[in-house]
Design an enzyme around this catalytic site. Structure first.
Site, PDB file in Angstrom:
ATOM      1  N   GLY A 132      60.679  57.940  43.260  1.00  0.00           N
ATOM      2  CA  GLY A 132      60.771  56.737  42.448  1.00  0.00           C
ATOM      3  C   GLY A 132      60.644  57.004  40.964  1.00  0.00           C
ATOM      4  N   ILE A 133      59.680  57.843  40.568  1.00  0.00           N
ATOM      5  CA  ILE A 133      59.459  58.109  39.142  1.00  0.00           C
ATOM      6  C   ILE A 133      60.644  58.848  38.538  1.00  0.00           C
ATOM      7  CG2 ILE A 133      58.013  59.340  37.492  1.00  0.00           C
ATOM      8  CD1 ILE A 133      55.651  58.851  39.425  1.00  0.00           C
TER       9      ILE A 133
ATOM     10  N   VAL B 163      53.461  64.822  35.112  1.00  0.00           N
ATOM     11  CA  VAL B 163      52.781  63.566  35.461  1.00  0.00           C
ATOM     12  C   VAL B 163      52.479  63.526  36.950  1.00  0.00           C
ATOM     13  CG1 VAL B 163      53.842  62.268  33.574  1.00  0.00           C
ATOM     14  CG2 VAL B 163      54.978  62.355  35.807  1.00  0.00           C
TER      15      VAL B 163
ATOM     16  N   ARG C  42      50.782  66.354  39.619  1.00  0.00           N
ATOM     17  CA  ARG C  42      49.446  66.862  39.873  1.00  0.00           C
ATOM     18  C   ARG C  42      49.275  68.154  39.072  1.00  0.00           C
ATOM     19  NH1 ARG C  42      48.802  62.467  41.468  1.00  0.00           N
ATOM     20  NH2 ARG C  42      47.876  61.748  43.459  1.00  0.00           N
TER      21      ARG C  42
ATOM     22  N   ASP D  51      49.714  64.702  31.666  1.00  0.00           N
ATOM     23  CA  ASP D  51      48.879  63.568  32.076  1.00  0.00           C
ATOM     24  C   ASP D  51      47.953  63.987  33.214  1.00  0.00           C
ATOM     25  OD1 ASP D  51      48.144  60.767  31.843  1.00  0.00           O
ATOM     26  OD2 ASP D  51      49.063  60.498  33.818  1.00  0.00           O
TER      27      ASP D  51
ATOM     28  N   GLU E  39      40.892  69.206  36.831  1.00  0.00           N
ATOM     29  CA  GLU E  39      40.875  67.820  36.370  1.00  0.00           C
ATOM     30  C   GLU E  39      39.586  67.161  36.859  1.00  0.00           C
ATOM     31  OE1 GLU E  39      43.416  63.786  37.172  1.00  0.00           O
ATOM     32  OE2 GLU E  39      44.597  65.562  36.656  1.00  0.00           O
TER      33      GLU E  39
ATOM     34  N   HIS F 283      45.127  61.274  32.616  1.00  0.00           N
ATOM     35  CA  HIS F 283      45.652  60.698  33.857  1.00  0.00           C
ATOM     36  C   HIS F 283      45.718  59.170  33.764  1.00  0.00           C
ATOM     37  CE1 HIS F 283      46.121  61.838  38.375  1.00  0.00           C
ATOM     38  NE2 HIS F 283      46.958  60.871  38.026  1.00  0.00           N
TER      39      HIS F 283
END
Length: 311
Positions: free
Chosen positions: A143-144, A222, A224, A248, A253, A272
């Site tokens: 989708g992204i 964006v 992982r 991001d 993390e 994030h």
């Protein structure tokens, strides 16, 4: 097959008004988890998910696009009779905007401009570029990635897509199967990573891949953090192997204070937050409404999870 009664939908871990409205708007009726629901819409994390689901549950909607934690914890595999769907695609436009922001900021040398304390335009000229006429490699076109393609086209950039199968992606100039991904690194001007986190994609980009990119390339992640070898990226940014990175997500993390990435001007880092709560919740509500409508009509929900594929 459509049920003779409205689908009974539980919402957890708590029932918020927006999701109660989503249930009724989708043609379902709200019930508690201990009242034999047909489906469960989950709005929390995997840490608080019930250890055992009622036998009546046939479908579970999860709030995340990435479901690696749900698979790692064995939650999905513990309920093989259940159809699971993610929120993949729900947040696509919001995250794709963040990717465009990183790319534009990179090619227009925004980090250098923000750090400047005097009016010296000539200092920036060698680093100023444009996305117009550029080719952007998109690794992972769910989708992204698909939402990003028309945004780039509006700026005059073309896209090269990478998917697992190589099936053509609408709007992309060419689509590569993952087996041919090495062909992409010298071809594209910039790269965006939007692939799922699986055992196959871990450290997808390391020293060899970075060295194959153009020295003017910006790399955006964006997805992982563990899709990029962080040590190799720090080295490439320090040496100028690539122009810069927009992150991001990071590995580790949260990115610890004092990490080398914080001191590199050509590393843009956001914590994030490409999909902030103020935008995420309405998008998830819309996704839930659509999937309840589909479930109540006997149709397959959007973004069904394949545990074998990892997403």
């Amino acid at each position: 097959m459509t049920s003779e009664r409205p689908s009974r939908i539980a919402v957890g871990p708590s029932l918020e008004p927006a999701f109660a409205r989503a249930v009724t708007s989708g043609g379902g009726t709200v019930c508690a988890l201990d009242e034999c629901p047909d489906a469960l819409v989950w709005t929390g994390g995997h840490e608080t998910f019930p250890a055992v689901l009622p036998a009546s549950v046939r479908w579970v909607q999860l709030p995340a696009a990435g479901v690696e934690n749900w698979l790692t914890e064995g939650i999905i595999k513990a309920h093989p009779q259940v159809t699971w769907s993610s929120a993949a695609g729900a947040y696509a436009a919001t995250v794709a905007e963040h990717e465009v922001m990183f790319l534009l900021a990179g090619v227009r040398a925004l980090p250098d401009h923000l750090a400047a304390t005097s009016w010296t335009p000539g200092d920036f000229y060698p680093r100023l570029g444009t996305l117009r006429g550029a080719t952007v490699g998109i690794i992972g076109t769910g989708g992204i990635g698909r939402a990003l393609i028309p945004m780039l086209a509006a700026l005059g950039a073309q896209s090269l897509a990478v998917t697992r199968t190589g099936r053509p992606v609408p709007g992309a100039v060419e689509t590569f199967p993952v087996e041919r991904i090495d062909e992409l690194w010298p071809l594209a001007d910039h790269f965006v990573i939007a692939a799922p986190a699986t055992s196959e994609t871990e450290r997808l980009i390391g020293a060899e891949e970075l060295s194959s990119m153009k020295p003017t390339a910006w790399l955006v992640n964006v997805a992982r953090g563990n899709l990029i070898d962080t040590d190799a990226l720090v080295d490439a940014l320090t040496r100028g192997t690539i122009a810069g990175a927009g992150l991001d997500v990071t590995d580790p993390e949260p990115l610890p204070d004092g990490h080398p990435l914080w001191s590199l001007r050509n590393a843009m880092i956001t914590p994030h937050d490409s999909n902030p709560p103020a935008l995420r919740v309405p998008a998830y509500v819309e996704h839930v409404t659509e999937n309840i409508t589909r479930f109540a009509s006997g149709l397959e929900p959007l973004a069904v999870i394949d545990p074998r594929a990892g997403y």
